[in-house]
Design an enzyme around this catalytic site. Sequence first.
Site, PDB file in Angstrom:
ATOM      1  CG  LEU A  33      -5.075  26.194  -0.499  1.00 57.04           C
ATOM      2  CD1 LEU A  33      -4.939  25.048   0.067  1.00 57.04           C
ATOM      3  CD2 LEU A  33      -4.256  26.707  -1.477  1.00 57.04           C
TER       4      LEU A  33
ATOM      5  CB  CYS B  47     -23.837  24.660  -9.451  1.00 55.75           C
ATOM      6  SG  CYS B  47     -22.836  24.492  -8.145  1.00 55.75           S
TER       7      CYS B  47
ATOM      8  CB  CYS C 279     -19.148  30.070  -4.530  1.00 55.11           C
ATOM      9  SG  CYS C 279     -18.623  29.035  -5.510  1.00 55.11           S
TER      10      CYS C 279
ATOM     11  CB  CYS D 292     -16.383  25.509   5.140  1.00 49.97           C
ATOM     12  SG  CYS D 292     -15.757  24.108   4.561  1.00 49.97           S
TER      13      CYS D 292
ATOM     14  CB  CYS E  41     -21.979  20.263   3.790  1.00 45.48           C
ATOM     15  SG  CYS E  41     -20.448  19.732   3.662  1.00 45.48           S
TER      16      CYS E  41
ATOM     17  CB  CYS F  22     -20.070  27.242   3.506  1.00 53.81           C
ATOM     18  SG  CYS F  22     -20.907  26.137   2.509  1.00 53.81           S
TER      19      CYS F  22
ATOM     20  CD  GLU G 234     -31.206  26.371  -2.342  1.00 54.16           C
ATOM     21  OE1 GLU G 234     -32.057  26.979  -2.337  1.00 54.16           O
ATOM     22  OE2 GLU G 234     -29.854  26.731  -1.770  1.00 54.16           O
TER      23      GLU G 234
END
Length: 366
Positions: A230, A105, A348, A116, A112, A119, A91
């Site tokens: 972070l 973006c 995000c 995380c 991935c 996500c 996307e």
Amino acid sequence: MNNLYDIPLDELTALLSTWNEPGFRARQIYSHLYKKLATDPRTMTDLSTGLRERLAAETTIGTLRLIREQTADGGLTRKVLWALEGNAVIETVLMIYPPDRATVCVSTQAGCAMGCVFCATGKMGLLRNVSSGEILEQVLYFERYLRENAPSLEQQRRKPIPNHITNLVFMGMGEPFANYDRWWEAVQRLNDKQGFNLGARNMTVSTVGLVKGIRRLADEPMQVNLAVSLHAPNDALRSSLMPVNDRFNIADLMDAVRYYTDKTHRRVSFEYVLLEGKNDTPAVAVELAALVKGMLCHVNLIPWNPVPGMPLTRSHRERVTAFQQVVQAAGISCTVRVERGIEIAAACGQLAAVPTATEMIGLQPI
Ligand code: SF4
């Protein structure tokens, strides 16, 4: 068939020389691709008919297949779902900020591997890397969109709308530094004055904290902005949110970030997703402030964007404000990100690239 977006100028020159074409032809084609945004070699009328026909027969301009386009925020946010060759999906999101900013973006991997916990992309696992041409095509699609649609958007909204992309963020699906070579190849052509000609300072790459990538970026001649995810100021908390912390802990990460800021004198942005009750307490804010104090940095707080099925909670506004105040009181620049496209899962951490059953028709198994 060669995808012209996958071929750097020197390789295009070499390819054309095997076709007995002079070197300047490659520069002409390059300009058609990245400045005039051509999608068909037959429109490159300054080339000979024979060369245009040969390009049409033996090359393609782009390979992405648009599956779905969604809009939000009154048309100022647009998200596109693409099928790649091999049918992995990615996307890309355009965010327009009138009067003068338009940010894309970009995804650098389909899925991935970093995992995380907050996500949506991380839940997919890694399907494959995105090629340099596929990275470029995501950008060129929205550049074309803005050139063609800025006037009508301006009329609708009665506000100036930029007719070109002003900023790129490599914060879509994937970890750019896990696909460094292809990503950097795309960045070079995006920056190239003979190519897309976007300033390196208008590009930002976000990493989960792959320290070799941070050091490599610091050593590059071109200074792309760096954002580091972070999300926690100590190893125990960070490892519970981001498995990558078990490979590169916070001390290693901070060493690499200092190397980057010392070398480039550019401010790094620390991205910090706020999860209620996990990493958003005042005590954690104090710890975060102590960790980054004295660094050339900015802290960007991102209240977590909901992903269906994840047992997490977005921090309430009062907690976000309280967290921000603690960080700011320590003299650290700290803002809260204004989110876009939450309702179309374009914000995000929400990119999951899930085609519907109907959209799956025609996609072959990967
Ligand atoms: S936040 Fe970034 S690095 Fe982490 S899983 Fe999602 S896409 Fe990968």
